[in-house]
Design a protein around this motif. Structure first.
Motif, PDB file in Angstrom:
ATOM      1  N   LEU A   1      -6.038  -1.960  26.286  1.00 18.47           N
ATOM      2  CA  LEU A   1      -4.664  -1.607  25.920  1.00 18.47           C
ATOM      3  C   LEU A   1      -3.885  -1.156  27.163  1.00 18.47           C
ATOM      4  N   VAL A   2      -4.534  -0.356  27.964  1.00 17.12           N
ATOM      5  CA  VAL A   2      -3.903   0.133  29.198  1.00 17.12           C
ATOM      6  C   VAL A   2      -3.601  -1.028  30.137  1.00 17.12           C
ATOM      7  N   LYS A   3      -4.571  -1.926  30.316  1.00 11.94           N
ATOM      8  CA  LYS A   3      -4.383  -3.035  31.253  1.00 11.94           C
ATOM      9  C   LYS A   3      -3.290  -3.986  30.780  1.00 11.94           C
TER      10      LYS A   3
ATOM     11  N   VAL B   1      -4.357   9.594  29.978  1.00  9.85           N
ATOM     12  CA  VAL B   1      -3.951   8.665  28.918  1.00  9.85           C
ATOM     13  C   VAL B   1      -4.860   8.978  27.734  1.00  9.85           C
ATOM     14  N   SER B   2      -4.314   9.689  26.758  1.00  9.35           N
ATOM     15  CA  SER B   2      -5.168  10.236  25.708  1.00  9.35           C
ATOM     16  C   SER B   2      -4.491  10.115  24.351  1.00  9.35           C
ATOM     17  N   GLY B   3      -5.325  10.254  23.323  1.00 13.40           N
ATOM     18  CA  GLY B   3      -4.781  10.164  21.973  1.00 13.40           C
ATOM     19  C   GLY B   3      -3.907  11.350  21.641  1.00 13.40           C
ATOM     20  N   ALA B   4      -4.335  12.531  22.036  1.00 12.29           N
ATOM     21  CA  ALA B   4      -3.558  13.742  21.758  1.00 12.29           C
ATOM     22  C   ALA B   4      -4.006  14.827  22.725  1.00 12.29           C
TER      23      ALA B   4
ATOM     24  N   LYS C   1      -1.494   7.645  23.856  1.00  4.88           N
ATOM     25  CA  LYS C   1      -1.814   6.232  23.627  1.00  4.88           C
ATOM     26  C   LYS C   1      -0.871   5.591  22.621  1.00  4.88           C
ATOM     27  N   ASP C   2      -0.335   6.394  21.708  1.00  7.56           N
ATOM     28  CA  ASP C   2       0.602   5.812  20.750  1.00  7.56           C
ATOM     29  C   ASP C   2       2.005   5.670  21.350  1.00  7.56           C
ATOM     30  N   ARG C   3       2.157   6.081  22.612  1.00  8.13           N
ATOM     31  CA  ARG C   3       3.424   5.884  23.334  1.00  8.13           C
ATOM     32  C   ARG C   3       3.116   5.232  24.685  1.00  8.13           C
ATOM     33  N   ILE C   4       2.277   4.224  24.620  1.00  8.12           N
ATOM     34  CA  ILE C   4       1.751   3.600  25.834  1.00  8.12           C
ATOM     35  C   ILE C   4       2.836   2.958  26.697  1.00  8.12           C
TER      36      ILE C   4
END
Length: 467
Positions: free
Chosen positions: A18-20, A83-86, A106-109
């Motif tokens: 997802l990050v890449k 870069v974390s979920g929360a 992560k939900d605002r990547i």
């Protein structure tokens, strides 16, 4: 932007992808390396040498805060983004305090690319700032060595209180540099020169600098030294201060004075020789010429007019030789006094140049003048002589006045003429050299010289010698 080496600390392959994908979408060229545990992370730090780290906060066998600390221990300048979920608010604050550049949920990547660019920009700013600071430190170190090794004394002071003194300043003023700090700078200036120093400080406030001047300093042991000094305003420790550079010229002045004394003795010898040899020979020739003239007159010889001319020329030569002799070898100043020497100078000027020249002396000066040593008195006489010669030869004056007065614990010698004057700084070569010699002689005896002149208004030369 060059291809980035991005170290991704993430235990889930899907989240790493997802990050890449987000970075590719943002058009960022990169090479990624994903690790999950502490050992892999430390190995990648040292061997793979990433440009930036993107880390999950919570991992099964490792945690993001420990990873942040390890990364900063390896390279304090490497950008680090969570870069974390929360992230709880207190955890996010701790992360930033520990050195994290940012955190992205992560939900605002979509925020990842701008965050990464911002972190890299901050790293570049830190690099530039560090380079500037290093250069500043090196520059300060160079200047510190220059100041410490300078043979000239350097003082920095504010509101007259000394804030810094280098080693040379301590040596010149006869004490340790540390002992100078906190003292008033006027404590080290001779009393008779403090008023002049105060005037120079006013000039400094007005123009921002004071050109090279001479003054006399007083050491803690009571001895005095002659120094050259120049001053300028500088910023120092958060405020404006004065930087003064001082140089001990006592030995230089002693040698200069000795040279002038030798020159004076040689002048007196030449003057005496003119009087005793050339003058006497001319007088003898004049006597013989006069006798010849009388003999030719009795014989009604047609050569009588020629003999009369010869007598006249010899008589003029005798007068000129005597005047030259008196100029080179004036009356004994110590035995007969400056007042008589100045009176003789006025008389010689009238005879030699045919210009009305007068001398006026203040009776109040008698006692203090008699206390002057031969060297000081001789220099004062030559200052008057040079000023009169300048006026007689260059100013086309029809009147010259020599005055000697006493005011405010000082002898004031004034030579004034009513000649053509000049624009200061635009004197002819010979006259300009004469004025420089006047100033030089004045400084040798610790006096000050002032020359005031305007075109068509004449010239005033004034020498002030404090006693």
């Amino acid at each position: 932007m060059k291809q980035l080496r991005i170290l991704i600390l993430e235990d889930l392959e899907a989240d790493a992808e997802l990050v890449k994908r987000q970075l590719v979408k943002a058009g960022i060229e990169f090479e990624a390396c994903r690790v999950e545990g502490r050992a892999e992370f430390l190995q990648a730090l040292s061997e793979w040498r990433p440009d930036i780290i993107l880390a999950d906060y919570s991992l099964p066998s490792f945690d993001g805060l420990s990873a942040l600390r390890a990364a900063k221990a390896h390279d304090t300048d490497i950008p680090f983004i969570f870069v974390s979920g929360a992230l709880p608010e207190d955890v996010a604050i701790d992360a930033v305090r520990e050195g994290a550049d940012d955190y992205v949920f992560k939900d605002r990547i979509a925020r990842l690319a701008p965050s990464l660019s911002g972190a890299l920009e901050k790293r570049e700013e830190r690099r530039k700032r560090r380079l500037a600071e290093d250069e500043l430190r090196q520059t300060e170190e160079r200047y510190r060595h220059l100041v410490e090794l300078s043979p000239d004394g350097i003082l920095v002071y504010r509101n007259s209180l000394i804030l810094f003194a280098n080693k040379a300043a301590g040596e010149i003023l006869g004490t340790d540099p540390e002992e100078l700090v906190g003292h008033n700078v006027y404590d080290f200036i001779e009393t008779n020169y403090q008023a002049l120093a105060s005037q120079r400080m006013k000039r400094l406030d007005e123009y921002g600098f004071v050109p090279l001047v001479e003054t006399v300093c007083r050491r803690p042991d009571g001895t005095s030294i002659q120094v050259e000094a120049t001053s300028v305003h500088i910023p120092y420790q958060g405020g404006q201060a004065v930087l003064s550079i001082i140089r001990d010229v006592s030995e230089k002045k002693r040698l200069e004075r000795e040279i002038l004394e030798i020159s004076g003795r040689e002048q007196r010898r030449i003057g005496q020789d003119l009087h005793d040899t050339v003058g006497q020979n001319l007088a003898g020739a004049g006597f013989l010429a006069k006798a010849l003239e009388q003999k030719l007159t009795r014989q009604a010889s047609p050569l009588t007019p020629d003999a009369t001319k010869v007598v006249s020329l010899i008589t003029q030569s005798v007068s000129q030789t005597r005047a030259l002799s008196r100029g080179l070898c004036p009356v004994d100043i110590v035995a007969n006094g400056l007042r008589l020497a100045f009176a003789e100078l006025a008389t010689n000027t009238r005879e030699f140049f045919g210009i009305p020249c007068s001398y006026e002396g203040d009776a109040r000066c008698s006692n203090t003048l008699d206390g002057l040593d031969q060297t000081t008195a001789t220099h004062l006489y030559h200052i008057a002589l040079e000023a009169v010669n300048n006026a007689a030869r260059h100013s086309r004056a029809t009147r010259i006045e020599i005055r000697l007065t006493c005011e405010n614990d000082a002898h004031i010698l004034t030579v004034e003429d009513n000649g053509v004057g000049f624009v200061e700084g635009e004197t002819q070569d010979q006259q300009g050299m004469g004025l420089r010699i006047l100033d030089y002689r004045a400084r040798i005896i610790g006096a000050s010289l002032q020359v005031v002149s305007k075109p068509g208004k004449g010239t005033i030369v004034q020498c002030t010698l404090r006693y």
